[in-house]
Design a protein around this motif. Structure first.
Motif, PDB file in Angstrom:
ATOM      1  N   ARG A  98       0.826  -1.205   0.000  1.00 22.82           N
ATOM      2  CA  ARG A  98       0.000   0.000   0.000  1.00 22.82           C
ATOM      3  C   ARG A  98       0.863   1.258   0.000  1.00 22.82           C
ATOM      4  O   ARG A  98       0.587   2.207  -0.737  1.00 22.82           O
ATOM      5  CB  ARG A  98      -0.939   0.009   1.208  1.00 22.82           C
TER       6      ARG A  98
ATOM      7  N   SER B 138       2.450   1.622  -3.492  1.00 21.13           N
ATOM      8  CA  SER B 138       1.489   2.118  -4.479  1.00 21.13           C
ATOM      9  C   SER B 138       1.135   3.577  -4.218  1.00 21.13           C
ATOM     10  O   SER B 138       0.984   4.368  -5.152  1.00 21.13           O
ATOM     11  CB  SER B 138       0.222   1.251  -4.447  1.00 21.13           C
ATOM     12  N   ARG B 139       1.014   3.941  -2.938  1.00 21.70           N
ATOM     13  CA  ARG B 139       0.688   5.322  -2.600  1.00 21.70           C
ATOM     14  C   ARG B 139       1.772   6.280  -3.071  1.00 21.70           C
ATOM     15  O   ARG B 139       1.495   7.369  -3.568  1.00 21.70           O
ATOM     16  CB  ARG B 139       0.497   5.441  -1.095  1.00 21.70           C
TER      17      ARG B 139
END
Length: 274
Positions: free
Chosen positions: A261, A264-265
């Motif tokens: 996460r 991807s962020r």
């Protein structure tokens, strides 16, 4: 903005193709690892009697325990230091715009173009002259230097996208560049730092060439060095080789799944700001 089903089809097709290229090799390795030892498996076929003890045997044959401890020590020495130096250098190049910074950045770009195989011989003699040959500290220093060009490039790209008004507002409030870096820039950069740390972890964990050249003691190398224990002078146990490979890959897969996460962020944030 919503996209139609027709517009999503190419993206879904590429995603499915990428998934196939990722899952099929893993499935082939797993099926091979569960075959009886001494056989030469081919293709993907689930065995009628899966030999799960192959993973235990692979762990024992490759003497993974000391290599696991060594890899953890190397990761603990490389990742925090490299991430800190890269963050500070990226801040200096991206926000402070230090005099002559472009020269330093060009040198970093040259560092990105150098293959590791071309630098391993000079590094060997330098580490030997420093008295750090066959030590984890020598390997840690080499890995930090090897990863630094990309790490600084990564963090510089982040700080270039940070609005300069933040630095101006902090300067008006009386904050020094160091305080602005600690209390404003670092919290904003956490997704980029986390994703960079993930990449540094993967690269350090999978280091093979530098480890076998700079360290003579096999127990001080990385987990990737365990693969050579499955290759004999006259034969190679393919089953145990696949089981050992999966054991070596398991920590990297788990860590990536945990921090995906943040990774991807950071990528999405950079794409939106750019």
């Amino acid at each position: 903005m919503k996209t139609s089903a027709r517009e999503r089809i190419p993206g879904l097709a590429l995603l499915a193709l990428a998934m196939v290229f990722s899952v099929v090799p893993m499935a082939s390795m797993l099926s091979a690892a569960l075959q009886p030892q001494g056989t030469s498996p081919s293709g993907i076929s689930w065995p009628a009697d899966p030999q799960w003890h192959n993973f235990v045997d692979a762990w024992r044959v490759a003497e993974v325990t000391p290599l696991l401890i060594s890899s953890i020590i190397l990761v603990a020495g490389v990742v925090p230091v490299a991430a800190l130096i890269a963050t500070m250098a990226g801040y200096a190049l991206g926000q402070l715009r230090i005099p002559g910074g472009w020269i330093f950045f060009v040198l970093l770009l040259f560092g990105l173009t150098l293959p590791r195989e071309a630098t391993i011989v000079p590094l060997y003699y330098q580490i030997r002259d420093l008295g750090l040959l066959n030590t984890r500290l020598g390997l840690i220093l080499v890995l930090i230097g090897t990863f630094m060009p990309f790490a600084v490039f990564w963090m510089r790209a982040h700080f270039l996208n940070v609005p300069p008004e933040l630095a101006e507002a902090s300067a008006i409030d009386g904050a020094t560049s160091w305080k602005a870096f600690r209390h404003i820039q670092i919290p904003i950069a956490m997704p980029a730092i986390a994703s960079l740390s993930l990449l540094l972890f993967l690269w350090t964990w999978n280091t093979f060439l530098q480890a076998i050249v700079l360290i003579d003691d096999p127990s001080r190398r990385t987990m990737a060095g365990a693969l050579q224990n499955f290759v004999g002078q006259y034969s190679t146990d393919v089953v145990l080789l696949n089981a050992g490979s999966l054991l070596i890959m398991a920590p990297t897969i788990v860590v990536f799944l945990i921090f995906q996460r943040q990774f991807s962020r950071a990528l999405i944030s950079g794409a939106v700001k750019g």
